[in-house]
Design a protein around this motif. Structure first.
Motif, PDB file in Angstrom:
ATOM      1  N   ARG A  70     -12.804   4.042 -43.296  1.00  0.00           N
ATOM      2  CA  ARG A  70     -13.264   4.013 -44.689  1.00  0.00           C
ATOM      3  C   ARG A  70     -14.525   4.883 -44.732  1.00  0.00           C
ATOM      4  O   ARG A  70     -15.610   4.408 -44.378  1.00  0.00           O
ATOM      5  N   ARG A 117      -9.516   9.897 -35.313  1.00  0.00           N
ATOM      6  CA  ARG A 117      -9.428   8.444 -35.306  1.00  0.00           C
ATOM      7  C   ARG A 117      -8.814   7.990 -33.984  1.00  0.00           C
ATOM      8  O   ARG A 117      -8.003   8.705 -33.419  1.00  0.00           O
ATOM      9  N   PRO A 118      -9.162   6.855 -33.490  1.00  0.00           N
ATOM     10  CA  PRO A 118      -9.919   5.798 -34.139  1.00  0.00           C
ATOM     11  C   PRO A 118     -11.436   5.885 -33.947  1.00  0.00           C
ATOM     12  O   PRO A 118     -12.126   4.906 -34.223  1.00  0.00           O
ATOM     13  N   ASN A 126     -16.930   0.938 -41.939  1.00  0.00           N
ATOM     14  CA  ASN A 126     -16.658  -0.119 -40.946  1.00  0.00           C
ATOM     15  C   ASN A 126     -16.069   0.442 -39.658  1.00  0.00           C
ATOM     16  O   ASN A 126     -15.419  -0.271 -38.897  1.00  0.00           O
ATOM     17  N   ASP A 141      -7.376  -3.043 -38.327  1.00  0.00           N
ATOM     18  CA  ASP A 141      -8.673  -2.384 -38.148  1.00  0.00           C
ATOM     19  C   ASP A 141      -9.434  -3.001 -36.980  1.00  0.00           C
ATOM     20  O   ASP A 141     -10.303  -2.354 -36.385  1.00  0.00           O
ATOM     21  N   ASP A 187      -3.871  -1.980 -50.293  1.00  0.00           N
ATOM     22  CA  ASP A 187      -4.960  -1.169 -49.741  1.00  0.00           C
ATOM     23  C   ASP A 187      -5.389  -0.074 -50.706  1.00  0.00           C
ATOM     24  O   ASP A 187      -6.556   0.317 -50.731  1.00  0.00           O
ATOM     25  N   VAL A 224       0.556  -1.162 -48.740  1.00  0.00           N
ATOM     26  CA  VAL A 224       0.121   0.136 -49.269  1.00  0.00           C
ATOM     27  C   VAL A 224      -0.517  -0.060 -50.639  1.00  0.00           C
ATOM     28  O   VAL A 224      -1.614   0.444 -50.916  1.00  0.00           O
ATOM     29  N   TRP A 230      -9.894   6.367 -47.531  1.00  0.00           N
ATOM     30  CA  TRP A 230      -9.597   5.139 -46.826  1.00  0.00           C
ATOM     31  C   TRP A 230      -8.114   5.107 -46.456  1.00  0.00           C
ATOM     32  O   TRP A 230      -7.276   5.642 -47.185  1.00  0.00           O
ATOM     33  N   PRO A 231      -7.797   4.519 -45.321  1.00  0.00           N
ATOM     34  CA  PRO A 231      -6.393   4.484 -44.899  1.00  0.00           C
ATOM     35  C   PRO A 231      -5.602   3.452 -45.697  1.00  0.00           C
ATOM     36  O   PRO A 231      -6.095   2.351 -45.936  1.00  0.00           O
ATOM     37  N   ILE A 232      -4.398   3.797 -46.099  1.00  0.00           N
ATOM     38  CA  ILE A 232      -3.553   2.826 -46.809  1.00  0.00           C
ATOM     39  C   ILE A 232      -2.224   2.609 -46.103  1.00  0.00           C
ATOM     40  O   ILE A 232      -1.486   1.689 -46.448  1.00  0.00           O
ATOM     41  N   ALA A 233      -1.921   3.417 -45.136  1.00  0.00           N
ATOM     42  CA  ALA A 233      -0.690   3.263 -44.347  1.00  0.00           C
ATOM     43  C   ALA A 233      -0.849   4.176 -43.141  1.00  0.00           C
ATOM     44  O   ALA A 233      -1.769   5.010 -43.103  1.00  0.00           O
ATOM     45  N   PRO A 234       0.025   4.017 -42.144  1.00  0.00           N
ATOM     46  CA  PRO A 234      -0.069   4.935 -41.015  1.00  0.00           C
ATOM     47  C   PRO A 234       0.029   6.386 -41.495  1.00  0.00           C
ATOM     48  O   PRO A 234       0.971   6.739 -42.202  1.00  0.00           O
ATOM     49  N   TYR A 235      -0.962   7.153 -41.157  1.00  0.00           N
ATOM     50  CA  TYR A 235      -0.989   8.582 -41.473  1.00  0.00           C
ATOM     51  C   TYR A 235      -0.985   8.869 -42.974  1.00  0.00           C
ATOM     52  O   TYR A 235      -0.537   9.911 -43.418  1.00  0.00           O
ATOM     53  N   ARG A 278      -0.538  -1.681 -36.152  1.00  0.00           N
ATOM     54  CA  ARG A 278      -0.079  -2.534 -37.253  1.00  0.00           C
ATOM     55  C   ARG A 278       1.075  -3.440 -36.871  1.00  0.00           C
ATOM     56  O   ARG A 278       1.440  -4.323 -37.654  1.00  0.00           O
ATOM     57  N   GLU A 323      -1.258   4.724 -34.855  1.00  0.00           N
ATOM     58  CA  GLU A 323      -1.464   4.160 -36.190  1.00  0.00           C
ATOM     59  C   GLU A 323      -0.421   3.081 -36.490  1.00  0.00           C
ATOM     60  O   GLU A 323      -0.705   2.120 -37.199  1.00  0.00           O
ATOM     61  N   ASN A 355     -13.616   2.158 -39.296  1.00  0.00           N
ATOM     62  CA  ASN A 355     -12.154   2.112 -39.292  1.00  0.00           C
ATOM     63  C   ASN A 355     -11.554   3.025 -40.348  1.00  0.00           C
ATOM     64  O   ASN A 355     -10.534   2.716 -40.938  1.00  0.00           O
TER      65      ASN A 355
END
Lengths: 446, 573
Positions: A314, A269-270, A310, B369, B357, B354, A369-374, B342, B338, A312
């Motif tokens: 996902r 990524r990205p 997208n 994004d 998402d 969190v 899918w990403p939900i937080a950094p890392y 944000r 990352e 990103n």
């Protein structure tokens, strides 16, 4: 003078009272709050009154949160910080020049197995630049011990030579019988002592493509196991639930060599994750205790396509895997060297070792899918099962479904963390009802 | 019983809101008055018998401040059903009086001289490296905390300055952010340190032996010539001169950061909970403009200003509150991309994001994004206009005052920011003194673009009409900042005014956003007391762009003395 608990309590109360009084008296008298807009105090509204209802109802939670947890913890942490404890801790957990060495506590809870606690340690540029050491150690009592040590030497660019030694001693491994129709209720426990030493060369190719070759020796002892009130593998065999699998109660020592070729167009990524991966792997092993005619060959292939919805992160993926294990002589393959599904292998809604046989076919659809950094969320649906020799008996009615949803860290696999809830079903011909629940929280499993 | 309770609530609900008294609006808080702090023994290594009569030094802690604001404080406040409410230190004109925290400055800055009064530095504080002799700038201390490297310099005749270096991956941005950020805060009305960019010959510096330095984490280290040379080597250069940011030492006795919640117990002047101070709440919008995501208590400072010259720790005195270190503004990045993506959009650990998402499977596209670095302008990281939503902006971790910002607090700050004309914004960008003129142009365009978004959002809900005053005897006038800053087409503004009796009033629009309402006479000279209820009138003004109205409260003192404005309200629509 001896203080009784009651006196202790009184002394504490007096101390707190004095502390409060001293604190209050230390503050100089305050000026009055100015009447900024000239209209005095704001009138009380119905909302001001009504809010006291939930406040009173939730007051125990507030009092606990504020006075039992937050304030004492705050005082503790602030005191520790002022004593430079974070620096001390940082220096304690990460040390050496540029803090390239360190360790951290780890733990794993995998529903249906003993949990474990342990330590993960790292040392980058150990003894020489480009030489990295990784150590995992875990335990859950004297009869549950595991550890691994990896020395990874950077050869050229990202190419590496890895030397790995893993040792496991645990009594809670699970066996459910062989073949596609095995039942969760057939669970029998066995113990495993395994020592595995290997040297691997990993040559990085285009993007995430790579070739890995390895040679190693694996010595395994299998014996009567236990976990809670579960029956042992021997008890289940004695009850006629399944025959004792080959390899149990005698163990084996295998020299093996392995080749893995992965053509993988994915990038970190990205960059977009719309890519593909083809993986071919084979491992030839030989039980040196029982030569000749005791060898086996495991091989398989996986093809996967990834679609980044997208660009990103996902990513929807669809993969198909076929795995095989064939004997190279007249002797059967130890059951722990057969093809298995479940755990960290395909179909993670099943327990480790839940499905075992000579071959397997699995189709997996996954969404990450990403939900937080890392930190990624993942949802997976897989259909497949284990079968006899070369997918013998493969038919739709013998397939099972595995579903899983969870979180996992994104980064080096050396120290990944995951939270997963999964389930697996019986075969569709058996009704396809859920018969396996899997809950995992923690780091890598041995 | 139930009836009594309902009656009580009903009576409370019907309690009349007091009218504004006939008095001048409070424009000066009383917290600058000298107060005495009890003297006490405060031994130090240098002086075991030291006595101080200043407030205690607050040693703010990095880890707890983050952990508390991310986890424990929000949890406690949730269980306490803390509703927030409106800010306390707001005068009758919906403005904040001058205080030890804030000075109404931007309205008084000369509009014709956009570069005037933008820095907190006075003329004597500007360094002059061209005329300084080699070895005269004495490095007498290493930097004691923070993530950027630096050292303290004692300049003869000028005083002490903290010189800060810059990371090599975003050269010139940190110093630019410090200077621009400080200027923005200063002009908006906050107290800041004097910040400047200095280009100097390394030979001006003379390092004292035996110095040490420390960062946020890790041991303190020897600060020797090698460490100094590394900072100088890593700093941007222009024509052989080293570029660094110089922060003048604050005046007074420094007593540590202010907190964004509660009050300082040992400051008798500090009576308004900080989370209920409008200038701290509204500061969220200012931080959003320049992306000051590191707006936390450790980037603030309180100073005790003694009445006794030369005795910094003596009483009586008063506390002055400062904003410090805006070097994170204008697109600073962390080491982890990352997280960098944000910043400004999500807290470092954002439980809400969190959960959202995870539950939504990441289907909604999030701002992080979409953010992209602009080719050629990578020093600004992800600082942009396109993805900026003023009311969605977040700093690194929850700030107790920012979290309580109401629409009124935001609208107040927006009215201040409306004074930052495009000319002023351009002048701010020039202060950054970039080597590449393209960076100056880019910065000005992003600042202006983000400001326009703030104004479009916060000048269109509550009434944007401000600077309300009475001209002559019977003309109520003000400035519609939404029209003045052209947040909508001019034709969209259609004014209407009425008395509290419902009677319509004639309203005229002037150039530059001005409006005036001619008021009818409702009382005569001397027939009743000046503050009699029959002299009290409310005038409601709408501009048909903002959803809310302006309600001006006045007393008609008769034909001779005319109307007196005593209050302004901006009710929620």
């Amino acid at each position: 003078m001896m203080l009784t608990p009651r006196r202790h309590l009184m002394l504490a109360c007096v101390s707190v009272t004095l502390l409060v009084c001293v604190s209050a008296s230390a503050d100089a008298p305050k000026r009055a709050v100015p009447d900024y807009d000239g209209r005095g105090r704001r009138p009380t509204t119905p909302g001001d009154v009504a809010i006291w209802v939930p406040r009173i109802v939730f007051s125990p939670l507030y009092l606990t949160s504020e006075f039992v947890i937050r304030r004492p913890l705050g005082a503790l942490i602030m005191g520790a910080e002022r004593s430079h404890l974070p620096t001390i801790l940082y220096d304690f957990f990460a040390f050496g020049p540029d803090h390239k060495a360190g360790f951290a506590p780890i733990a794993l809870f995998d529903f249906g197995f003993n949990p474990s606690v342990g330590v993960y340690a790292f040392w980058d540029d150990a003894f020489a630049k480009g030489n990295d050491l990784r150590l995992h150690g875990s335990t859950w009592g004297a009869d549950w011990l595991a550890g691994s040590l990896t020395d990874r030497v950077q050869l050229h660019g990202k190419d590496t030579l890895s030397l790995n030694l893993t040792a496991v001693h645990r009594p809670d491994q699970a066996y459910f019988g062989m073949g596609p129709r095995s039942l969760q209720s057939s669970l029998g426990r066995y113990g495993e002592d395994r020592v595995d030493g290997a040297a691997a060369v990993d040559v990085r190719l285009w993007r995430a493509s790579h070739v890995q070759t390895a040679i190693g020796v694996r010595s395994v002892s299998l014996y009567r196991g236990h976990y809670g009130s579960d029956p042992s593998i021997e008890q289940q065999a004695a009850s006629g639930v399944f025959p004792l699998p080959d390899g149990f109660d005698r163990g084996y020592t295998a020299e093996y060599n392995r080749v893995l070729l992965a053509l993988d167009s994915r990038q970190q990524r990205p960059a977009s994750g719309s890519e593909m991966r083809i993986e071919l792997a084979s491992e030839q092993g030989n039980d040196v205790r029982r030569e000749p005619g005791s060898g086996w060959m495991r091989y398989g292939a996986t093809a996967a396509g990834y679609w980044d919805l997208n660009d990103n992160g996902r990513v929807v993926s669809l993969s198909i895997s076929a795995l095989f294990a064939d004997p190279l002589g007249s002797r059967p393959i130890p059951f722990t060297e057969l093809v298995s599904l479940g755990g960290d292998k395909p179909m993670p809604g099943f327990w480790w070792g839940r499905l075992v046989d000579r071959s397997a076919a699995v189709a997996t659809a996954e969404y990450r899918w990403p939900i937080a950094p890392y930190l990624d969320g993942s949802m997976q649906a897989a259909m497949g099962n284990v079968f006899g020799e070369h997918l013998d008996d493969l038919k739709p009615s013998l397939l099972r479904f595995s579903g899983a949803i969870g979180l996992s860290t994104v980064g080096p696999p050396d120290s990944s963390l995951q939270l997963l809830f999964g389930f697996g079903t019986e075969t569709f011909e058996h009704g396809g009802q859920v018969d396996s629940i899997r809950v995992v929280l923690g780091t890598n499993r041995f | 019983m139930r009836s009594i309770a309902l009656l009580a609530i009903g009576l409370i609900g019907c309690a009349p809101i007091a009218r504004f008294p006939l008095r001048e609006p409070m424009w000066q808080d009383s917290d600058l008055r000298p107060v005495a702090v009890p003297c006490r023994s405060h031994p130090s290594a240098k002086d075991p018998h030291h006595v101080t009569c200043a407030p205690e030094i607050y040693d703010s802690t990095l880890v707890w401040d983050g952990v508390d604001n991310l986890v424990f404080r929000p949890l406690s406040e949730a269980f306490a059903f803390d509703r927030g409410g409106e800010a306390v230190d707001v005068n009758s004109l919906d403005e904040v009086p001058d205080s030890s925290w804030f000075v109404n400055r931007v309205e008084k800055a000369a509009p014709g001289d956009p570069e005037g009064n933008m820095s907190a530095c006075d003329a004597s504080q500007f360094l002059d490296p061209q005329s300084a002799a080699d070895g005269t700038w004495v490095v007498d201390k290493g930097k004691g905390d923070g993530s950027s490297p630096g050292f303290r310099v004692n300049v003869p005749g000028k005083g002490k300055y903290m010189f800060k270096g810059e990371p090599t991956d975003q050269p010139e941005r940190p110093s630019a952010a410090s200077i621009v950020g400080a200027a923005v805060y200063h002009l908006a009305g906050y107290n800041t340190s004097c910040e400047q960019i200095v280009y100097f010959k390394p030979s001006l510096l003379k390092l004292l032996p035996g110095l040490r330095s420390a960062a946020n984490f890790g041991d303190d280290k020897v600060f020797d010539q090698k460490a100094l040379d590394k900072i100088l080597a890593d700093s941007p250069k222009r024509g052989g001169l080293v570029r660094m940011q110089a922060s003048a030492w604050l005046p007074g006795y420094l007593i540590g950061p202010f907190r964004y919640k509660g009050t300082r117990g040992d400051d008798p002047n500090d009576v308004v909970p900080h989370e209920d101070r409008r200038e701290l709440r509204g500061g969220r919008l200012l931080a959003a403009w320049i992306d000051h995501f590191d707006a936390r208590e450790q980037n603030t400072m309180d100073a005790w200003v003694s009445e006794h010259a030369g005795e910094s720790e003596a009483s009586p005195g008063h506390v002055v509150h400062y904003y410090l270190d805006t070097s994170d503004c204008l697109g600073s990045e962390w080491d982890w991309n990352e997280i960098s993506r944000r910043l400004g959009y999500s807290y470092v650990i954002d439980w809400g994001d969190v959960a959202r998402d995870f539950v939504t499977l990441g289907i909604p596209t999030r701002p992080w994004d979409r953010v992209k670095r602009v080719p050629g302008r990578e020093i600004f990281g992800y600082f942009d206009v396109k993805n900026f939503e003023p009311d969605e902006w977040k700093n690194e971790y929850p700030n107790p005052a920012f979290s309580r910002m109401t629409e009124r607090d935001g609208a107040w700050m927006a009215r201040i920011l409306a004074h930052f004309t495009p000319q002023r914004v351009e002048a701010l960008a020039k202060m950054a003194n970039f080597t590449d003129p393209g960076s100056t142009t880019y910065l000005a365009s992003v600042l202006e673009g983000r400001l326009e978004r703030i104004l479009a959002r916060y000048l269109t809900r509550l009434s944007p009409i401000a600077d309300v005053h009475v001209e002559g005897a019977d003309r109520l006038c003000g400035v519609d900042w939404a029209r003045k800053r052209a947040v909508r087409e001019a034709a969209s503004f259609r004014y209407a005014a009425r008395l509290s009796t419902g009677r319509g009033l004639t309203i005229s629009a002037r150039d530059g956003g001005g409006i005036c309402v001619t008021l009818p006479r409702v009382a005569q000279d001397g027939r009743s007391p000046d503050d009699a209820a029959e002299r009290y009138v409310g005038v409601t003004i709408d501009d048909r762009v903002a959803r809310g109205s302006l309600v001006a409260h006045l007393y008609d003192l008769g034909p001779t003395r005319g109307y007196r404005l005593v209050g302004v309200e901006r009710p929620n629509p």
